[in-house]
Every structure is written in structure tokens, then in C-alpha cells.
Design a protein around this motif. Structure first.
Motif, PDB file in Angstrom:
ATOM      1  N   THR A 132     -45.148 -20.364 -38.167  1.00 29.77           N
ATOM      2  CA  THR A 132     -44.483 -19.814 -36.908  1.00 29.77           C
ATOM      3  C   THR A 132     -43.032 -19.564 -37.186  1.00 29.77           C
ATOM      4  O   THR A 132     -42.446 -19.947 -37.965  1.00 29.77           O
ATOM      5  CB  THR A 132     -44.633 -21.124 -35.875  1.00 29.77           C
ATOM      6  OG1 THR A 132     -44.112 -22.027 -36.199  1.00 29.77           O
ATOM      7  CG2 THR A 132     -45.972 -21.496 -35.572  1.00 29.77           C
ATOM      8  N   LEU A 133     -42.529 -19.081 -35.947  1.00 28.57           N
ATOM      9  CA  LEU A 133     -41.381 -18.443 -36.200  1.00 28.57           C
ATOM     10  C   LEU A 133     -40.718 -18.340 -34.688  1.00 28.57           C
ATOM     11  O   LEU A 133     -41.026 -17.513 -33.902  1.00 28.57           O
ATOM     12  CB  LEU A 133     -40.957 -17.004 -36.888  1.00 28.57           C
ATOM     13  CG  LEU A 133     -39.553 -16.452 -36.986  1.00 28.57           C
ATOM     14  CD1 LEU A 133     -38.740 -17.529 -37.714  1.00 28.57           C
ATOM     15  CD2 LEU A 133     -39.535 -15.265 -37.678  1.00 28.57           C
ATOM     16  N   GLU A 134     -40.106 -19.486 -34.298  1.00 27.31           N
ATOM     17  CA  GLU A 134     -39.531 -19.581 -32.840  1.00 27.31           C
ATOM     18  C   GLU A 134     -38.441 -18.419 -32.616  1.00 27.31           C
ATOM     19  O   GLU A 134     -37.703 -18.332 -33.599  1.00 27.31           O
ATOM     20  CB  GLU A 134     -39.016 -20.951 -32.598  1.00 27.31           C
ATOM     21  CG  GLU A 134     -40.053 -21.973 -32.602  1.00 27.31           C
ATOM     22  CD  GLU A 134     -41.036 -21.883 -31.633  1.00 27.31           C
ATOM     23  OE1 GLU A 134     -40.765 -21.423 -30.461  1.00 27.31           O
ATOM     24  OE2 GLU A 134     -42.243 -22.206 -31.777  1.00 27.31           O
ATOM     25  N   GLY A 135     -38.360 -17.899 -31.534  1.00 29.01           N
ATOM     26  CA  GLY A 135     -37.318 -16.970 -31.108  1.00 29.01           C
ATOM     27  C   GLY A 135     -37.310 -15.570 -31.489  1.00 29.01           C
ATOM     28  O   GLY A 135     -36.366 -14.795 -31.523  1.00 29.01           O
ATOM     29  N   SER A 136     -38.331 -15.182 -32.150  1.00 30.86           N
ATOM     30  CA  SER A 136     -38.221 -13.643 -32.741  1.00 30.86           C
ATOM     31  C   SER A 136     -39.375 -12.895 -31.993  1.00 30.86           C
ATOM     32  O   SER A 136     -40.695 -12.902 -32.144  1.00 30.86           O
ATOM     33  CB  SER A 136     -38.930 -13.716 -34.277  1.00 30.86           C
ATOM     34  OG  SER A 136     -39.179 -12.471 -34.724  1.00 30.86           O
ATOM     35  N   ASP A 143     -43.568 -12.815 -32.509  1.00 30.55           N
ATOM     36  CA  ASP A 143     -44.559 -12.781 -31.563  1.00 30.55           C
ATOM     37  C   ASP A 143     -45.534 -11.760 -31.271  1.00 30.55           C
ATOM     38  O   ASP A 143     -46.709 -11.644 -31.026  1.00 30.55           O
ATOM     39  CB  ASP A 143     -43.776 -13.062 -30.157  1.00 30.55           C
ATOM     40  CG  ASP A 143     -42.955 -14.349 -30.008  1.00 30.55           C
ATOM     41  OD1 ASP A 143     -43.496 -15.196 -31.020  1.00 30.55           O
ATOM     42  OD2 ASP A 143     -42.089 -14.268 -29.359  1.00 30.55           O
ATOM     43  N   ALA A 164     -33.702 -14.372 -35.474  1.00 32.67           N
ATOM     44  CA  ALA A 164     -34.693 -15.335 -36.012  1.00 32.67           C
ATOM     45  C   ALA A 164     -35.575 -14.528 -37.323  1.00 32.67           C
ATOM     46  O   ALA A 164     -35.460 -15.171 -38.167  1.00 32.67           O
ATOM     47  CB  ALA A 164     -35.511 -15.854 -35.077  1.00 32.67           C
TER      48      ALA A 164
END
Length: 303
Positions: free
Chosen positions: A53-57, A61, A264
Motif C-alpha cells: 500500500t502507498l498512502e497519499g499517492s 490509487d 509519495a
């Protein structure tokens, strides 16, 4: 980082080895699981991340929602980004860098869609969202950074010259005053010719391969772009073409082009390059290592 050995000194014999090496670059299939920064003793040194997962990208998303990643590439650069219309295989250093990034966010080859984008259209393709990121001899510069962001650099080279084998071994660009020099539309080398060498006649095509064809046919006097690219072309026709032995004229830092403001995703790729030196080296060795080029992996510019 600087080259330990000049590209031109590699010669055409080494260049022929490059072409063979490029055809044996990383296999499209990647083993499941594992840390993407851990090298493996296979033709595919990376592994596919699980549960990533990669928050803020926004880019990630979009990739996650789509279920695949769309990568902009070149298809006509042997050893770097090449697509064989007969075998349907895609090979090269840049292509394997692109695959490594995809694997780091959990996507194997069957989840990658490649799009060939001409040099002049790269920024627009990224801005429009036509590609999620672009890996294809893409030089980092301030003008491009007004529209997009770059991760990296992951490689450094310089502008050189490709000429016919029986022509002059030009040592500098000024030697080509009054001559016609070809490069790709929108590329850094053609801009350098137009802005700084006004006595040279510029010729532009969307693809470098078109420039090379015109060189062989005698319609232009030289092709200019990064020496890493030129060596691959010389290897395809060693009796017809040579890379001149003069020094490179510029320093070109290759980066991964991505949407502006996606800090991010850019930070993730930069971390991948920084922590994955062993994988970077294996990718280089498999694609360009036998060319005679000796390089160190450059330090990323985490701006």
C-alpha cells in the motif's frame, strides 16, 4: 557519479556484446513474494511485493483501482528500450527498471501495459494521465520539471555522435558545421543543436530509428543522442555505422517521469533505487554490462 571509462572507448566489438546482452535482459516473469530490495540469483533479480500500500499517492490509487499499471517506454533503442516485432519480447535496461518499479508496488508482468510514447509527447502523456510513469532515456531538466516530477536519476550518460563507418571520426560538434545532424523531436540533444550550434542543420523525426535509417541512406551526416543509445544502433550495423571516439558533449541524467505533486510515489521510487543497489547492478549487468561501460549507480535527487 561519473563514468570510469568513456563510452566510445568500448568500441564496436563491445557494442555487439551489448546487443546480445540486451536480448537476454530480465525475464517478464517474476517470482512471487519477498522483499523487492533483495537480489536473487535469477535473470529477474527483483521480486513482486505482496500486500503493498502507498498512502497519499494519487497515481498508486489509480493503479490499484485499475488493477494494472500503464508505463510509458521507448521501443526502438536496443539495450535500453526495445520491442522485437517478431518475438514480441520487450528488453532493455530501461524496461527492466520499469518492471522493477512495478514489482515493488505488487504488480507482475501480466499487470503491466506498455505504451510507446515519442520523446516530444512524454510530458503531455504524463500530464494527461495516459501513463502512470515513464521510463525511457528521459533526461531530467528544469523545463520538464515545470510540468512533471522525476524520480532518480537512475543512470547518467552524455550526448555523442553516430556516423557512417567510413566517415570522419568527429571529435566535437563544431566539426559538423554545415552538415545535417538528426535526432528525435523534443529530445535534449536536438534542442542543444538548435540553441548552441546554429551552423549545424538540424533534422528531426519522432523516432531515433528513423534518424539512423536516414544516416545509412546518406540523407543526414550524423545522428546525435546519448551515447548509451548510439552504441546499440552501431551494434546492429557494425559494418555501416560507428560511434565517434570524441568525448561526450553533455551530462544527461535519466529519471522516471511521473505526475507533478505525487510526492509519495516519487519518494517510494527514490527509496527503491537507494536501497536496491544490488538489484540495480544486476539489471545493468544483464543489459549493458558487457558493453565495456563501467558506471556507478547515481545517487537520487530527493528534491
Amino acid at each position: 557519479m561519473r563514468f570510469k571509462k568513456a563510452f566510445a572507448a568500448a568500441g564496436l566489438v563491445a557494442a555487439a556484446a551489448l546487443a546480445l546482452t540486451g536480448c537476454n535482459s530480465g525475464s517478464p516473469a517474476a517470482p512471487e513474494g519477498g522483499d523487492t530490495t533483495a537480489p536473487a540469483e535469477t535473470s529477474t533479480p527483483w521480486t513482486v511485493a505482496e500486500g503493498f500500500t502507498l498512502e497519499g499517492s494519487p497515481t498508486f490509487d489509480k493503479i490499484e483501482e485499475r488493477g494494472k499499471v500503464v508505463i510509458g517506454v521507448k521501443e526502438d533503442q536496443p539495450g535500453l528500450g526495445y520491442y522485437d516485432n517478431v518475438t514480441k519480447e520487450r528488453t532493455g535496461f530501461d524496461v527492466d527498471i520499469a518492471r522493477w518499479i512495478a514489482a515493488s508496488i505488487g504488480l507482475d508482468e501480466d499487470k503491466i501495459q506498455y505504451k510507446a510514447i515519442a520523446s516530444a509527447n512524454r510530458e503531455q502523456a504524463i500530464v494527461n494521465g495516459d501513463v502512470d510513469y515513464y521510463v525511457g532515456t528521459y533526461s531530467i531538466n528544469d523545463k520538464r520539471k515545470q510540468e512533471i516530477d522525476f524520480a532518480g536519476p537512475y543512470f547518467i550518460t552524455g550526448q555523442g555522435l553516430l556516423v557512417r563507418s567510413d566517415d570522419t571520426d568527429y571529435q566535437k560538434l563544431e566539426d559538423l558545421n554545415g552538415k545535417t545532424v538528426c535526432s528525435a523531436t523534443g529530445s535534449t540533444p536536438i534542442q542543444n543543436i538548435k540553441e548552441n550550434f546554429t551552423e549545424i542543420k538540424p533534422q528531426e523525426f519522432d523516432l531515433y530509428s528513423a534518424c539512423v535509417e536516414n544516416l545509412v541512406n546518406g540523407q543526414v551526416d550524423a545522428v546525435t543522442t546519448d551515447q548509451a543509445i548510439l552504441i546499440g544502433y552501431a551494434a546492429q550495423q557494425p559494418e555501416e555505422l560507428k560511434v565517434t571516439s570524441g568525448p561526450v558533449f553533455t551530462e544527461e541524467q535519466y529519471g522516471v517521469g511521473l505526475a507533478k505533486g505525487d510526492d509519495a510515489f516519487r519518494a517510494h521510487i527514490n527509496d527503491l533505487f537507494t536501497e536496491g543497489g544490488d538489484i540495480w547492478q544486476q539489471i545493468f549487468d544483464q543489459n549493458l554490462g558487457e558493453s565495456g561501460i563501467k558506471v556507478d549507480q547515481p545517487k537520487v535527487d530527493a528534491y
